[in-house]
Motif scaffolding. Structure first.
Motif, PDB file in Angstrom:
ATOM      1  N   LYS A 602      19.813  11.677   1.018  1.00  0.00           N
ATOM      2  CA  LYS A 602      18.922  10.878   1.873  1.00  0.00           C
ATOM      3  C   LYS A 602      18.723  11.689   3.154  1.00  0.00           C
ATOM      4  N   GLU A 604      16.378  12.850   6.177  1.00  0.00           N
ATOM      5  CA  GLU A 604      15.223  12.389   6.958  1.00  0.00           C
ATOM      6  C   GLU A 604      14.531  13.569   7.622  1.00  0.00           C
ATOM      7  N   ILE A 606      11.541  14.164  10.358  1.00  0.00           N
ATOM      8  CA  ILE A 606      10.894  13.340  11.375  1.00  0.00           C
ATOM      9  C   ILE A 606      10.128  14.224  12.349  1.00  0.00           C
ATOM     10  N   HIS A 655       7.498  10.424   9.375  1.00  0.00           N
ATOM     11  CA  HIS A 655       8.866  10.101   8.944  1.00  0.00           C
ATOM     12  C   HIS A 655       8.923  10.039   7.416  1.00  0.00           C
ATOM     13  N   VAL A 657      11.760  10.488   3.893  1.00  0.00           N
ATOM     14  CA  VAL A 657      13.137  10.580   3.417  1.00  0.00           C
ATOM     15  C   VAL A 657      13.120  11.340   2.102  1.00  0.00           C
TER      16      VAL A 657
END
Length: 928
Positions: A602, A604, A606, A655, A657
């Motif tokens: 997971k 991220e 951003i 954003h 994931v």
């Protein structure tokens, strides 16, 4: 004995043995200085001919004196006697010699030297069969002996450091640079490979700033430390890597060695220079030594290497050495190879022979035999440009000093002092004066050289070997290196490379610059594996990664195995693996299975450039996803090979994931971070690995929707609101919860991600809600079986190091995408477009026998059987009640329907090539 210690015995005496004989030394000695002080001349044998070898150098340049050292019952092989500090109780043995260096029973090999020239092994042992000779050759090969008990604990620290200026070398040039940087208010780190700061000042007298050289050096070092700057002694800078990362090896008395990884705004290379040997007949006799080394042993250890010394030179630096040796009581004859020599020296001298079977007894110079017990060589200085070249620097040949020097400074790197060809203190300290105060006349080997003249002392490479390479057209310096093994010994050619390429230049009629240099690669010196590994050994090398729910799974009867570095439930219910895996798989197809998928990545991404970064990292375009949607895709290596697969969720335009397989989380984070820094503005995109923060539990099967609905997550589970490959945010026990509709089983599935602290509560709630739905806990083995029924690929299991997306039949992105992504250009190469590539296919087994994983598909052509691929996954499917298999088969997509033979350990099987998906090819169950 010829060499001896000057002065009285020290109050403290260190005792050691060499080849079984007991000797003594003083604190501060190296093994080499102690052996010389005890009159030991033969310290080893050369690699190929087993010729007797003596100590030639003082430091890392030493080619001869390799020893095995035993301390406290543990032996460490192949240590350089010139750099290894003497310790009381040491047991030292020569390498490549039996029983001793002085009386080596394999010394007879030198008599057959004419039959063992460079490259003889390539020619001699090819007939009738190399394997017939291999055992004997391997038994003779190698240096030193490994001690199985030598398994040091994982205690070597790895230290990261930053500074404004990193100065490598603690001689006058390095100290001057550090002093200047300190005066400019910069943070400084000074490192030197000697136990005492000073460099050439440790053996050659000088006056700087009105002080004796050593006193000045100590003052500058003390000032640096007093002002908060680092000064590391016994520390070798052994490599410069990408982005000017410098690796340091620090020897620490009484502690484990350390590795430093240093990044500096500026690197100052003040690594000095190494004296070159001269080339003449029998220049490898014990007692033949570098002049600078002899001076260092005298100045630093009070060891006089001989009483009757001949000093051969082609430059003026040798004369102060002769003066120092005379003051110590030696009789010195200077043989100056230049036409004009100083008073008392033999001019236009020619070294014609060195006499003495196991050590220098006399030297013939221009027809005159002179009794001698040592012969010192001063062939000029070769700047230590290794680190500069590792960083990408190019060299230029300076005729005035007969050496290669750095051509230009590099970004963030400058070279000073002797490493830059500056040999005078006036020049080094910017005081003005003559640029090159020592006059040197090149003394390179000649085409018509007579006798055996040694260029590489450890590997027994002579001028004649280089001439043979030239005759056989191995004239490139890189070919020369590999054909003759010149510069490939443990000293990596520090004393031989320059003479070797000069020899080739003379043989080919080229200039030395035209001949060129070899490639410089790290490490500069051999570095212990333990230092590089640090604490990543034993259980620290690959630490077991544990699920936050491990205790709950164990209480439920889980049997654990390792998957991608994680300890995960393989199945539940006890030791009967097959029965329990089958039970879980059937339940997941008919009711609902609960799986812990927490290790899945997971990551991220951003920022304003988040979409561009995830697109560049992926074979598929991801930025055109709508928010709250998910897309499956591949990540490729730069060679176009599949690295990993997974899904990416789009939270917003800024954003994302990225999910990946459990074992590739660190690798995917690293590649995202690499491209973030190398291709994008780091201020516009950020990468954060949130995998440990979230636990993910999956409900898969026909009853999965009902189970998730019973949890009360506040998410609309209607298929219109939450279709397959979409996600929605809700809550679980007042904590955020994300529900994603993705499936690795081919059935309706929901992944629920909650903060790790809520994992146990979520699992309990899912088990409670699942009781009326006949839910079962499911391990990884059942999941792997279910995905195989659907033909879902596992990167690294169903792919190999050549598999590209088109080999899986996925060609859309390659055909449609016009922008760049990692691996794109490699997909367009001739190799990528080969018609005989191996394709990912299904294998329908004929009969009821499960195919062995790894079984090879075969075909017979011209009476010869060859492999056309292999089985990557194989299971007995409880859903289909028959064996299923997946594999990589040559031209597999074109051969669907064809029956092939497969072989494994003498057994033969048959299978029909089919589509990978054996169950629900329409995908109806995803929404059932």
């Amino acid at each position: 004995m010829t060499s001896h210690r000057i002065g009285s015995l020290a109050a403290e005496t260190l005792h050691f043995t060499f080849d079984g004989t007991r000797y003594h030394g003083r604190p501060g000695d190296t093994i080499a200085s102690a052996l010389l002080a005890n009159g030991v001349r033969v310290v080893g044998r050369s690699f190929k001919y087993h010729r007797p070898r003596g100590i030639m150098g003082y430091g890392v340049e030493e080619p001869n004196a390799l020893v095995d050292v035993t301390l406290n019952g543990i032996t460490t092989p192949n240590l350089r006697a010139t750099t290894e500090a003497l310790v009381d109780g040491m047991i030292v043995r020569s390498v490549n010699a039996s029983p001793t260096a002085a009386d080596d029973r394999k010394g007879f090999l030198d008599r057959f030297a004419q039959f063992l020239p460079a490259g003889f092994y390539y020619k001699t042992f090819i007939w009738p069969d190399w394997h017939r000779f291999e055992p004997s050759i391997r038994a003779m090969a190698g240096l030193g002996r490994l001690d199985p008990r030598n398994q040091p604990p994982a205690q070597n620290p790895q230290i990261a450091a930053h500074c404004d200026v990193l100065v490598i070398g603690g001689g006058p040039a390095g100290l001057h640079a550090a002093q200047q940087a300190m005066g400019e208010g910069k943070s400084v780190m000074l490192v030197d490979d000697q136990p005492v700061i000073g460099g050439s000042l440790l053996s050659r007298s000088a006056e700087i700033d009105g002080k004796p050289g050593l006193e000045w050096a100590a003052t500058v070092s003390a000032d640096l430390q007093a002002n908060g700057h680092r000064v590391l002694t016994d520390t070798t800078a052994y490599g410069i890597y990408d982005h000017n990362l410098v690796a340091l090896w620090q020897r620490r008395a009484g502690q484990s060695d350390a590795q430093w990884r240093v990044r500096a705004k500026e690197i100052v290379l003040a690594a000095g220079a190494i004296e070159r040997p001269l080339i003449f007949p029998d220049n490898d006799r014990p007692g033949v030594m570098l002049a600078d080394a002899a001076l260092s042993y005298l100045a630093r250890h009070k060891v006089l290497v001989g009483r009757r010394i001949v000093l051969a030179t082609n430059n003026d630096r040798a004369y102060p050495v002769a003066d120092a040796l005379r003051r110590a009581g030696a009789a010195v004859t200077i043989a100056d190879l230049r036409p004009q020599a100083s008073d008392g020296a033999l001019a236009s001298a020619k070294i014609e022979a060195v006499h003495g079977p196991k050590g220098v007894e006399a030297v013939t110079i221009s027809g005159q035999r002179i009794a001698a017990d040592s012969l010192l060589m001063a062939g000029g200085l070769t700047p230590s440009v290794h680190l500069y070249c590792q960083a990408g620097g190019k060299l230029t040949y300076d005729e005035t000093i007969a050496a290669f020097v750095p051509r230009d400074d590099l970004p963030g790197i400058r070279v000073v002092g002797a490493a830059a060809g500056q040999y005078a203190l006036t020049e080094i300290l910017s005081l003005g004066g003559e640029p090159h105060p020592y006059a040197i006349a090149p003394a390179w080997p000649q085409r018509d050289a007579k006798g055996r003249q040694w260029v590489d002392f450890q590997n027994d490479v002579t001028v004649k070997d280089i001439a043979l390479a030239e005759r056989e057209n191995f004239r490139s310096v890189e070919h020369l290196k590999r054909y003759t093994t010149l510069g490939m010994a443990t000293d990596q050619g520090k004393t031989s490379n320059m003479n070797g390429l000069a020899t080739m230049a003379a043989l080919t009629g080229q200039t030395i610059p035209q001949t060129g240099t070899t490639t410089y690669r790290p490490p500069f010196v051999p570095v212990p594996f333990g230092v590089v590994a640090g604490r990543r050994r034993g259980e620290f090398f690959n630490p077991v990664r544990r699920l936050v729910l491990e205790r709950e799974h164990r209480d439920a009867g889980a049997v654990f195995r390792e998957y991608g570095g994680w300890l995960r439930p393989a199945w539940f219910g006890g030791a009967n693996a097959a029965a329990n895996i089958r039970r879980e798989a059937i339940a997941a197809r008919t009711t609902v299975g609960i799986l812990d998928g927490s290790p899945l990545g997971k990551i991220e991404v951003i920022g304003a450039d988040a979409g561009a970064l995830v697109d560049y990292n992926s074979y598929n375009t991801l930025s055109n996803l709508k928010p709250s949607r998910i897309r499956y895709g591949f990540m490729l290596t730069e060679s176009g090979v599949i690295y990993d697969d997974g899904v990416t969720s789009k939270i917003s335009d800024e954003h994302y994931v990225v999910s990946c397989s459990s074992g590739h989380v660190a690798g995917v984070v690293a590649r995202l971070e690499e491209w973030r820094q190398d291709r994008f503005d780091p201020a516009r995109v950020f990468v954060h690995n949130s995998t440990p923060q979230w636990a993910t539990l999956t409900a898969s099967g026909p009853n999965s929707k009902a189970l998730v609905a019973a949890l009360g997550l506040g998410v609309d589970l209607d298929d219109a609101a939450l279709p397959h490959m979409a996600f929605a945010d809700g809550q679980f026990q007042a904590a955020p919860a994300r529900v994603s509709r993705v499936s690795f089983t081919g059935d309706r599935s929901y992944e629920i991600a909650v903060p790790s602290a809520k994992a146990a509560s979520l699992l309990a709630a899912m088990q409670e809600a699942g009781k009326p739905l006949d839910a079962v806990l499911m391990g990884s083995e059942a999941l792997l079986l279910l995905r195989a029924e659907k033909g879902y690929v596992i990167a690294g299991k169903d792919t190999d190091g050549t598999t590209m997306p088109q080999d899986l039949g996925i060609i859309g992105p390659m055909q449609k995408r016009q922008n760049e992504y990692v691996g794109r250009r490699s997909l367009l190469t001739d190799n990528a477009q080969r018609p005989d590539r191996s394709h990912f296919v299904g294998l329908t087994v004929e009969g009821d026998t499960t195919l062995p994983v790894g079984a090879h598909g075969v075909e017979t052509l011209n009476s010869k059987r060859r492999s056309i691929g292999f089985v990557t996954s194989s299971y007995d499917s409880p859903t289909l009640n028959r064996p299923i298999a997946l594999g990589l088969i040559e031209r597999g997509m074109e051969r669907k329907g064809e029956v092939i033979d497969l072989v494994h350990l003498g057994q033969t099987f048959r299978a029909r090539i089919a589509e990978p998906c054996a169950f629900d090819p329409e995908g109806a169950r995803l929404n059932a």
